[in-house]
Design a protein around this motif. Structure first.
Motif, PDB file in Angstrom:
ATOM      1  N   SER A  79      43.073  30.983  48.550  1.00 46.41           N
ATOM      2  CA  SER A  79      43.638  32.306  48.283  1.00 46.41           C
ATOM      3  C   SER A  79      43.707  32.580  46.785  1.00 46.41           C
ATOM      4  O   SER A  79      43.420  33.697  46.330  1.00 46.41           O
ATOM      5  N   ALA A  80      44.096  31.551  46.019  1.00 44.19           N
ATOM      6  CA  ALA A  80      44.136  31.711  44.562  1.00 44.19           C
ATOM      7  C   ALA A  80      42.752  32.020  44.013  1.00 44.19           C
ATOM      8  O   ALA A  80      42.592  32.856  43.113  1.00 44.19           O
ATOM      9  N   LEU A  81      41.741  31.346  44.560  1.00 42.66           N
ATOM     10  CA  LEU A  81      40.370  31.614  44.133  1.00 42.66           C
ATOM     11  C   LEU A  81      39.977  33.056  44.438  1.00 42.66           C
ATOM     12  O   LEU A  81      39.398  33.750  43.592  1.00 42.66           O
ATOM     13  N   MET A  82      40.307  33.520  45.639  1.00 47.21           N
ATOM     14  CA  MET A  82      39.921  34.871  46.041  1.00 47.21           C
ATOM     15  C   MET A  82      40.694  35.937  45.268  1.00 47.21           C
ATOM     16  O   MET A  82      40.133  36.958  44.854  1.00 47.21           O
ATOM     17  N   VAL A  83      41.990  35.721  45.051  1.00 44.56           N
ATOM     18  CA  VAL A  83      42.832  36.739  44.427  1.00 44.56           C
ATOM     19  C   VAL A  83      42.609  36.814  42.921  1.00 44.56           C
ATOM     20  O   VAL A  83      42.462  37.897  42.343  1.00 44.56           O
ATOM     21  N   TYR A  84      42.555  35.647  42.261  1.00 46.42           N
ATOM     22  CA  TYR A  84      42.528  35.640  40.798  1.00 46.42           C
ATOM     23  C   TYR A  84      41.121  35.606  40.197  1.00 46.42           C
ATOM     24  O   TYR A  84      40.966  35.825  39.000  1.00 46.42           O
ATOM     25  N   LEU A  85      40.110  35.314  41.022  1.00 49.01           N
ATOM     26  CA  LEU A  85      38.747  35.330  40.493  1.00 49.01           C
ATOM     27  C   LEU A  85      37.895  36.443  41.094  1.00 49.01           C
ATOM     28  O   LEU A  85      37.148  37.112  40.397  1.00 49.01           O
ATOM     29  N   VAL A 116      44.515  44.076  37.006  1.00 44.28           N
ATOM     30  CA  VAL A 116      45.699  43.293  36.651  1.00 44.28           C
ATOM     31  C   VAL A 116      46.042  42.347  37.805  1.00 44.28           C
ATOM     32  O   VAL A 116      46.215  42.776  38.946  1.00 44.28           O
ATOM     33  N   ALA A 117      46.099  41.041  37.518  1.00 43.06           N
ATOM     34  CA  ALA A 117      46.408  40.052  38.544  1.00 43.06           C
ATOM     35  C   ALA A 117      47.908  39.931  38.735  1.00 43.06           C
ATOM     36  O   ALA A 117      48.691  40.155  37.818  1.00 43.06           O
ATOM     37  N   SER A 118      48.307  39.564  39.929  1.00 41.05           N
ATOM     38  CA  SER A 118      49.723  39.433  40.231  1.00 41.05           C
ATOM     39  C   SER A 118      50.277  38.150  39.615  1.00 41.05           C
ATOM     40  O   SER A 118      49.545  37.299  39.126  1.00 41.05           O
ATOM     41  N   SER A 119      51.587  38.002  39.688  1.00 37.12           N
ATOM     42  CA  SER A 119      52.263  36.852  39.087  1.00 37.12           C
ATOM     43  C   SER A 119      51.883  35.566  39.805  1.00 37.12           C
ATOM     44  O   SER A 119      51.996  35.457  41.027  1.00 37.12           O
ATOM     45  N   ARG A 120      51.451  34.561  39.065  1.00 40.16           N
ATOM     46  CA  ARG A 120      51.069  33.281  39.653  1.00 40.16           C
ATOM     47  C   ARG A 120      52.281  32.502  40.140  1.00 40.16           C
ATOM     48  O   ARG A 120      52.202  31.754  41.116  1.00 40.16           O
ATOM     49  N   SER A 121      53.393  32.647  39.451  1.00 44.01           N
ATOM     50  CA  SER A 121      54.606  31.933  39.864  1.00 44.01           C
ATOM     51  C   SER A 121      55.109  32.459  41.202  1.00 44.01           C
ATOM     52  O   SER A 121      55.473  31.675  42.090  1.00 44.01           O
ATOM     53  N   ILE A 122      55.148  33.765  41.355  1.00 37.24           N
ATOM     54  CA  ILE A 122      55.577  34.347  42.638  1.00 37.24           C
ATOM     55  C   ILE A 122      54.589  33.976  43.736  1.00 37.24           C
ATOM     56  O   ILE A 122      54.972  33.680  44.877  1.00 37.24           O
TER      57      ILE A 122
END
Length: 526
Positions: free
Chosen positions: A152-158, A166-172
């Motif tokens: 999911s991190a790969l799909m959302v942030y890349l 603008v990417a969402s907060s990684r901590s949240i």
């Protein structure tokens, strides 16, 4: 121009004339067929003898089948809905609490939700037969959530944020996945024992003496939770034990199975299993079971029950023409077969580069532990029976392979470092070179020593079927069954290998990867 217009008019007139004739022919044929179909009824009122008597209904009148399959499907659907709402609710709730700190779009909500549901489905999180109370399931659940987080991190942030979004907060994002993993696991622990999922479920088994004993033995090995109710057929006797003094007894004849359903409407019958050969069943019983099967109470043959419940296929239930059956993805040159090879090359190459420092460190430890080569090589049997040389880190004293075919628990031939390498499966890493050479795949049946194969092929029917695919570093049999140390163990593992060949797919490979991580993390190798 005038000539051209006249020519086109004639051409169009010719076309419409042909169309008109075709319509007339169709209408004429329809009228003729209708008139012909009416003539016999006008000529006579007699009915052919074969249709003069309506056949009796296969499904007995007044029979109410109590079944739990619908309830369980609804429960699994409830889990799916709760999982979807759980991830979206936690993420959106934390975002709202943070004020303007986290700005997100629908892609940050929908993509991770879909990926979570997909990863959990691979480990049986939406299968009512999964034992969600076990530690094994808990670990697989958490590993699946970790895999979902990374993907999911790969799909959302890349992918989704490509182009300057603008990417969402990684901590949240990370806290949401942590909370999601724990909450979804907790809700399964709480709801699994509820009446929504389990309510005195029973398996009704029709069997003779030999097949009944075999079915009960496999049932106890696979730790099923249903109550068994056996019905006798063939040489089985009502009142006798199925498989020894402590086993269930044959409570009635197979002809009484529908009567049992009718007299126990409040009992949840999960399925009927025909464990006996079909030629030992009366045609009326078989016809009635077909009707019951289409009334949503599943009726399984022994073959389909093994495949559906235990994800394995007994070789003695197969025929010599089994590979010629329809539905094999291996026969159809599917995109997955080619994609699998591409993944093998890419992942093996990347893994070798990433773990090269670890490979050098392990090699140094082996060299320091004692005399002997770092790499162990052995002739193994590959796809279509081709021979190749397999490479592994040496985990045993030099020459130990000639002192026995199997490694036993606490085997003195295994070195101290070798034991640790086997438990963590790090001794398998040099096989990545075999994958690059095309001799192996990352996922497939275990590559067996040629001396073992020669023995197995003489005592195990259809053992050679496992060579239809490339052997793998890990596989469906390796993650579902412990290390084989006998011919019986090899037979059990062959059942899983045949299931893998029959259901060769991307989803099954993904499931093997998750289960392999579980084995490596919890040290279940030998």
């Amino acid at each position: 121009m005038v000539c051209r217009a006249v020519f086109n008019l004639k051409k169009s007139k010719k076309y419409f004339t042909a169309l008109d004739l075709e319509i007339r022919n169709i209408l004429g044929s329809f009228y003729w067929s209708m008139s012909v179909s009416r003539r016999p009824m006008e000529a006579t009122n007699t009915v052919p003898a074969v249709f003069s008597k309506r056949p009796a209904s296969l499904f007995p009148a007044g029979l109410k089948v109590a079944r739990g399959s619908l309830r369980e499907r609804l429960a699994m659907l409830l889990f799916l809905v709760l999982d979807s709402l759980c991830w979206a609710g936690i993420y959106m709730g934390l975002s709202e609490l943070s004020g303007d700190f986290n700005r997100y779009g629908w892609s940050e909500v929908i993509l991770p939700t879909a990926i979570c549901v997909f990863c959990l489905s691979l480990i049986g999180a939406y299968n009512s037969r999964s034992d969600m109370r076990s530690l094994n399931y808990a670990s697989e659940h958490l590993i699946a959530c970790l895999a979902a987080f990374l993907f999911s991190a790969l799909m959302v942030y890349l992918v989704a944020s490509f182009g300057g979004a603008v990417a969402s907060s990684r901590s949240i994002f990370g806290v949401t996945f942590l909370a999601f993993s724990l909450l979804t696991l907790a809700q399964r622990k709480l709801l699994y024992n509820s009446s929504l999922l389990h309510r005195n479920r029973r398996l009704l088994v029709i069997s003779d003496t030999e097949s009944g004993e075999r079915f009960y033995r496999n049932y106890t090995l696979n730790s099923q939770k249903q109550n068994l109710h056996f019905f006798a057929v063939g040489d089985a006797t009502v009142g006798s034990n199925v498989a020894g003094p402590d086993s269930p007894t044959y409570s009635a004849l197979a002809s009484d199975i529908l009567k049992n359903l009718k007299e126990n409407p409040d009992t949840e019958h999960e399925a009927i299993v025909i464990a006996a050969p079909s030629d030992r069943l009366d045609n009326n019983i078989l016809n009635s079971l077909v009707a019951v099967h289409f009334q949503e109470l599943p009726v399984y043959t022994m073959h389909s029950f093994f495949e559906s419940y235990w994800q394995k296929m007994p070789p003695d239930l197969l025929s010599r023409t089994w590979p010629l059956d329809s539905g094999f993805q291996l026969v159809q040159h599917s995109a997955f077969a080619s994609l699998k090879r591409v993944f093998d090359i890419v992942l093996a190459s990347c893994t070798l580069v990433l773990v090269s420092p670890a490979l050098a460190f392990v090699a140094l430890l082996i060299k320091c532990e004692g005399k002997g080569p770092v790499i162990f090589s052995q002739t193994r049997v590959g796809q279509h029976g081709d021979l190749f040389t397999l490479y592994k880190f040496r985990t045993m004293i030099v020459g130990s392979e000639f002192k026995g075919l199997y490694t036993t628990e606490g085997d003195p031939r295994v070195t101290k470092l070798g034991h640790w390498l086997r438990v963590t499966r790090l001794d398998e890493l040099p096989q990545l070179w075999n994958v690059l050479r095309g001799e192996m795949s990352l996922i497939g049946p275990r590559a067996e020593w040629i001396k073992c194969v020669e023995q197995y092929e003489t005592v195990i029917p259809y053992y050679h079927f496992r060579h239809l695919v490339r052997p793998g570093i890990t596989g469906w049999a390796q993650v579902n069954y412990s290390y084989g140390a006998s011919v019986n163990d090899t037979l059990e593992k062959l059942m899983y290998d045949l299931y893998y060949i029959r259901h060769f797919s991307l989803a099954l490979d993904a499931t093997v990867i998750l289960k392999t991580l579980h084995v490596m993390i919890f040290g279940k190798g030998r």
